[in-house]
Scaffold this active site. Structure first.
Site, PDB file in Angstrom:
ATOM      1  N   SER A 132      40.556  40.482  37.445  1.00  0.00           N
ATOM      2  CA  SER A 132      40.253  41.261  38.647  1.00  0.00           C
ATOM      3  C   SER A 132      40.198  40.352  39.872  1.00  0.00           C
ATOM      4  CB  SER A 132      38.950  42.045  38.433  1.00  0.00           C
ATOM      5  OG  SER A 132      38.782  43.040  39.410  1.00  0.00           O
ATOM      6  N   HIS A 168      43.659  46.577  37.784  1.00  0.00           N
ATOM      7  CA  HIS A 168      43.135  47.881  37.342  1.00  0.00           C
ATOM      8  C   HIS A 168      44.086  49.007  37.766  1.00  0.00           C
ATOM      9  CE1 HIS A 168      39.687  45.456  36.543  1.00  0.00           C
ATOM     10  NE2 HIS A 168      39.367  45.322  37.807  1.00  0.00           N
TER      11      HIS A 168
END
Length: 239
Positions: A132, A168
């Site tokens: 991330s 994501h």
């Protein structure tokens, strides 16, 4: 003498739940270890993006219990936890950067000169990896929720890699169209994106592999074409 190959593994994965509120390393974290070529790699967890959350640090140590890995961590809040940041980083085989605020991470790294140290480590062959925020940071930038629920673009990444990054991609519905708009509008250069469970392996500044630690996880290349975004699915090797 062999020249080290700069290596980055940028992911939307790496750890899963052990079913008891703990974490376990999954395929992408295991790949990061294998990339070092060391029998017992030295892994440093960098939790800056979470504000050096103590629980996150403890869970990471616990996740590697019983593994042939020497784990350490580098915290910057409220002060660095090691005497010499550069020496500690360059002594590692792999750095794993956790998720959280990529904007906060970049600010703190620059405040402590860690941005320059990480470039040196990359050039020296230390494997740079993360999830991330720990994926976006190596790139020019990408969509982030660092500033609130509505996504914004950061463009002050370390730019070791000359691309944008999306994370994501399959689990947060606004991320795909937001990245498309940013690339089509020129806010970001051509960008790579990962579904949850997918990772991108770069050797130098070139994409060298796409990996998936779960079925169906994919990666993508998003490029500007005639004022619009063109998305190409990248085949992934199942870990």
């Amino acid at each position: 003498m062999t020249t080290p190959t700069p290596t980055i593994l940028a992911t939307s994965g790496g750890f899963g739940s052990d079913g008891r509120r703990g974490m376990v390393p999954t395929g992408l974290a295991t790949l990061a270890l294998r990339l070092t070529g060391a029998d017992r790699p030295k892994l440093c967890f960098v939790p800056t993006a979470s504000g050096d959350n103590v629980s996150y640090i403890q869970l990471t140590y616990a996740a590697f219990a019983g593994w042939s890995v020497d784990v350490s961590h580098l915290s910057l809040f409220p002060m660095p936890n090691v005497e010499d940041i550069r020496a500690h980083v360059l002594a590692q085989d792999v750095l794993w950067v956790g998720g959280g605020s990529v904007a906060g991470l970049l600010a703190m790294w620059r405040l402590h000169g860690l941005d320059d140290v990480l470039r040196e480590a990359w050039e020296a062959g230390v494997v740079l990896a993360g999830v991330s925020a720990g994926s976006i940071c190596w790139h020019v930038g990408g969509p982030t929720d660092s500033f609130g629920p509505e996504l914004r673009i950061v463009t002050d990444g370390l730019a070791l890699l000359p691309y944008g990054a999306g994370v994501h991609y399959d689990s947060e519905e606004e991320r795909r169209p937001f990245l498309h708009r940013a690339v089509a509008g020129g806010e970001l250069p051509a960008s790579y994106a990962t579904d949850d469970g997918a990772g991108l392996l770069y050797r130098g500044t070139e994409l060298a592999g796409v990996y998936a630690e779960k079925d169906g996880a994919r990666a993508y290349l998003v490029e500007a074409s005639g004022g619009e975004a063109k998305e190409t699915v990248l085949p992934a090797e199942r870990l």
